[in-house]
Design an enzyme around this catalytic site. Structure first.
Site, PDB file in Angstrom:
ATOM      1  CB  SER A  82       8.925 -66.942  13.583  1.00 40.11           C
ATOM      2  OG  SER A  82      10.059 -67.015  12.720  1.00 40.11           O
ATOM      3  CE1 TYR A 100      11.874 -67.558  18.096  1.00 34.85           C
ATOM      4  CE2 TYR A 100      12.056 -68.025  15.753  1.00 34.85           C
ATOM      5  CZ  TYR A 100      11.724 -67.158  16.778  1.00 34.85           C
ATOM      6  OH  TYR A 100      11.244 -65.898  16.485  1.00 34.85           O
TER       7      TYR A 100
END
Ligand SMILES: NC(=O)c1ccc[n+]([C@@H]2O[C@H](COP(=O)([O-])OP(=O)(O)OC[C@H]3O[C@@H](n4cnc5c(N)ncnc54)[C@H](O)[C@@H]3O)[C@@H](O)[C@H]2O)c1
Length: 256
Positions: free
Chosen positions: A139, A152
């Protein structure tokens, strides 16, 4: 896109929907025969059937299932030339008040399953001794701190470093490992985050000073196809001497 992957085989984890389904389609569009691995058996089958590929159902957080899933791919197609680790989850929330379960769940999929999957795939690629390309979807927040995404971010940062170390281990055998770092993409994963945080795409694009988010300079969300097209490039010989690198596809979302 040209048939730059003609005659090659590829496997995509989390290819049952979203970014993974787009990557599977793009790899097939470039000529590869594709296997789709997903814990959602129906999703995997839907994507694979649409591409004339192979579907494998597995929960990749489980070591035995991950090994078995990759073995199933090898049995069907041989050791893959291209392996894309894409399966991931997001549970938005801050670090101090979110349930510990949210931390564990995100590390289980985003980090542990990524490790188990590329570990199994790279062993088969090594045995075949014909090189290959591993693409690990992390990400753009693997290297940019984000409010409400601490666990995350941490899970993706760990996976990014795992991938770079793997690149080092496999470089001598011609197996390249790169990470693909999408920005905010309108998929079910992102929509669930918007629901949890009570925001929407407009806020993501415009930015939010109260959350120290800069927005997206290119003025729109990332599309799954933006990510998929770069996955094809990283899978292809165009990047034959590129390994251990992180590739952001986010319209400048993390420029500052
Ligand atoms: N959507 C975004 O904005 C965005 C941004 C940056 C990075 N990413 C990353 O891109 C990847 C794909 O995200 P997406 O938005 O397409 O998500 P998605 O939720 O739409 O799809 C994820 C897929 O992974 C599968 N999956 C989840 N856990 C699994 C497990 N344990 N075993 C096997 N399969 C499993 C799901 O069944 C699903 O088909 C993820 O790694 C995500 O973290 C997404």
């Amino acid at each position: 896109m040209n048939a730059v992957l003609a005659g090659r085989t590829a496997a995509v984890t989390g290819g049952g929907r979203g970014i993974g389904a787009a990557i599977a389609a793009a790899l097939a569009g470039a000529g590869a025969t594709v296997a789709v691995i997903d814990q959602d058996a129906e999703g995997a089958k839907r994507t694979a059937d649409g591409l004339g590929g192979v579907a494998v159902a597995a929960d990749l957080t489980d070591a035995e299932q991950a090994e078995r899933a990759v073995q199933d791919v090898v049995d069907a197609l041989g050791a893959p030339d291209v392996f894309v680790n894409n399966a991931g989850i997001l549970r938005a929330g801050d670090l101090t008040t979110s349930p510990v379960d949210d931390w564990d769940a995100q590390f289980a999929v985003n980090t542990r399953a990524a490790y188990l999957s590329v570990r199994a795939a790279s062993r088969h690629m090594r045995e075949r001794a014909a090189g290959g390309s591993i693409v690990v979807v992390t990400s753009n927040c693997a290297d940019t701190p984000r409010m409400d995404l601490g666990a995350y971010c941490a899970s993706k940062a760990a996976t990014d470093m795992m991938a770079r170390c793997l690149a080092l281990e496999l470089a001598g055998e011609g197996i390249r490992v790169n990470t693909l770092c999408p920005g905010s993409c309108d998929t079910e994963l992102q929509r669930e985050q918007w629901r949890r945080l009570g925001i929407g795409p407009e806020r993501q694009i415009a930015g939010d000073p109260a959350k120290f988010r800069t927005g997206i300079p290119m003025g729109r969300l990332t599309t799954p196809e933006d990510v998929a097209d770069l996955a094809v490039v990283l899978a292809s010989d165009a990047t034959r001497f590129v390994t251990g690198q992180s590739w952001h596809v986010d319209g400048g979302q993390t420029l500052s």
